[in-house]
Design an enzyme around this catalytic site. Structure first.
Site, short mmCIF file in Angstrom:
data_model
loop_
_atom_site.label_atom_id
_atom_site.label_comp_id
_atom_site.label_asym_id
_atom_site.label_seq_id
_atom_site.Cartn_x
_atom_site.Cartn_y
_atom_site.Cartn_z
N ASP A 1 4.29 9.75 10.66
CA ASP A 1 4.92 9.46 9.34
C ASP A 1 5.63 8.13 9.20
OD1 ASP A 1 5.20 10.35 6.33
OD2 ASP A 1 7.04 10.38 7.13
N ASP B 1 10.45 15.12 1.41
CA ASP B 1 10.47 13.75 2.10
C ASP B 1 11.63 13.25 1.85
OD1 ASP B 1 9.41 11.50 3.33
OD2 ASP B 1 8.02 11.01 1.75
N HIS C 1 2.73 14.76 1.61
CA HIS C 1 2.80 14.09 0.43
C HIS C 1 1.50 13.64 -0.20
CE1 HIS C 1 2.68 10.49 3.13
NE2 HIS C 1 4.09 10.47 3.61
N HIS D 1 18.21 5.76 2.57
CA HIS D 1 18.36 4.24 2.63
C HIS D 1 19.76 3.86 2.03
CE1 HIS D 1 14.33 3.59 4.47
NE2 HIS D 1 13.64 4.10 3.31
O1 DOR Z 1 8.80 6.28 1.13
C1 DOR Z 1 8.79 6.85 2.40
N1 DOR Z 1 9.89 6.65 3.35
N2 DOR Z 1 7.53 7.16 2.79
C2 DOR Z 1 7.41 7.12 4.36
O2 DOR Z 1 6.46 7.70 4.77
C3 DOR Z 1 8.59 6.89 5.32
C4 DOR Z 1 9.81 6.95 4.54
C5 DOR Z 1 10.86 6.62 5.41
O3 DOR Z 1 11.04 6.92 6.36
O4 DOR Z 1 11.77 5.84 4.74
#
Ligand code: DOR
Length: 428
Positions: free
Chosen positions: A153, A306, A233, A310
């Protein structure tokens, strides 16, 4: 050490129990669900008046960013955000740096969790080395070190033959493979769902078929190999239909969706808020309705956050350059509760999707209040209204489109192994 959580409504779908009751905890284990007022008085007594007492939530899809991206999140900070969200067990994805593709990284994660986490942490190992999609990772080694599932993922196993081999190995080691089902060749430069909104905004977009093609491939490979596949997801109506058919055919497939896919549509991207950029992308209202229907009829088993932290540097850029993902541990429960409020899901079905079923998917001993089970408990007030002040988030990151949003339903208490780890807004 005895604890009595009293005055609330106990809901434990795994035990088939729902009603006014008190919960007795002794020596870190559930000692029983008893009639209101019938618990031992020589206990530490916690009042749960007006609240729901349920098994600690199990979130099988988080990104804790350690090792490698500790500036976004650590196992310690992620676990605190989890506790604040009522999550007592969580599985963390392998897209760290280095990637969790061998036993020593798995061991490192578990060592950090033992030292610093306030909830239970279960590592998911990569399917392929470095998540590069070229050669299988050290699957047996990771299993031995404590990995509970396998997933690339964040990236995709594009090569179908390699995916087949990965599934065969996973089956041998009794692990399920969590897929990120998107055909990246069809996604191309797409940064949102392809449709009216993307056309109006002029943003490069990807069709929902990119997800459906891969879900179809992945359930087909599950049938071929007999391995257990869990589709992460799910966001599209077509995807729900493929999984529904696969389950009817007896294929060993389970699926999850996330709170943002059942509460937001691609309309949210009109703000150009980069916190609405997620992978897979937010879809249309028809998709949202179909995903909710899939949850209600059991096609989609679980809801997972999920949680994808960031930092500002990743997000305060033009939409096309922003990293994908949003934090979600603290909003997992209140956002999901909206479906109960809207009468689209029963409370016990939602709790099952957040406890018993996800625990089963990664084969961990959790998600129930049966006598003798580890005392992982969440207490929440289903009607309390509050505003999500992300500046007070316990996560290291702040990337959420729900900042300042009105929430209904609030976690009051989180207990892990009989110990209170979170109570009324504070980590204990
Ligand atoms: O939006 C996402 N962020 N989808 C993913 O599959 C990975 C994840 C991330 O690691 O930031």
């Amino acid at each position: 050490m005895k604890m009595l959580i009293e005055g609330g409504t106990v809901i434990d779908p795994a035990a088939g129990f729902e009603g006014p009751a008190d919960l007795v905890i002794e020596n870190g284990k559930i000692a029983g669900i008893v009639k209101p007022g019938a618990g031992p008085k020589d206990s530490e007594i916690i009042t749960a008046k007006g609240c729901i007492i349920c098994p600690g939530l199990v979130d099988i899809h988080t990104h804790l960013r350690e090792p490698g991206y500790e500036y976004k999140e650590t196992i310690a900070t992620g676990s605190r955000a989890a506790a604040a969200g009522g999550v007592t067990s969580m599985a963390c994805m392998a897209n760290t740096n280095p990637v969790n593709d061998n036993g020593s990284v798995t061991e490192f994660i578990l060592k950090q969790a033992r030292a610093y986490a306030v909830v239970r942490v279960y590592p998911i190992g990569a399917v392929t080395k470095g998540q590069q999609g070229e050669a299988l990772a050290e699957i047996g080694d990771m299993r031995e070190a404590g990995a509970v599932a396998l997933s690339d993922d964040g990236s995709v196993v594009a090569d179908s033959d390699l995916m087949r081999r990965g599934l065969e190995y996973a089956k041998t080691f009794g692990l399920c493979v969590v897929t990120h089902s998107e055909d990246m060749s069809l996604v191309g430069e797409g940064v949102m769902n392809e449709g009216f909104v993307s056309t109006e905004l002029g943003l490069p977009a990807a069709p929902h078929e990119a997800e459906e093609i891969m879900i179809f491939r992945d359930v087909t490979l599950a049938a071929l190999t007999g391995a257990r596949v869990h589709i992460a997801h799910v966001t599209t109506s077509g995807g729900v239909q493929i999984i529904r058919e696969a389950k009817k055919r007896g294929i060993a497939v389970t699926a999850e969706t996330c709170p943002h896919y059942i509460t937001l549509t691609d309309d949210a991207v009109r703000t150009f808020d980069t916190n609405t950029k997620v992978n897979p992308p937010l879809r249309t209202q028809d998709d949202v309705d179909a995903v909710i229907e899939g949850l209600a009829d059991g096609t989609i088993d679980a809801v997972a956050s999920d949680h994808a932290p960031h930092v500002n540097d990743d997000k305060e850029v033009e939409f096309i350059y922003a990293k994908s993902g949003m934090i979600g541990l603290e909003t997992l429960l209140p956002l999901s509760l909206a479906l109960v409020e809207q009468k689209k899901l029963s409370m016990s079905r939602l709790i099952r999707a957040l406890t018993e079923l996800p625990a089963g998917i990664i084969s961990i001993d959790a998600g129930t209040l049966k006598t003798g089970a580890g005392a992982d408990v969440t207490v929440f007030d289903p009607t309390e209204e509050w505003v999500y002040d992300v500046s007070k988030s316990l996560s290291k990151s702040r990337n959420t489109p729900f900042a300042g949003a009105a929430m209904r339903g609030r976690v009051k208490l989180t207990v892990v192994g009989g110990k209170v780890v979170y109570r009324d807004g504070t980590i204990v």
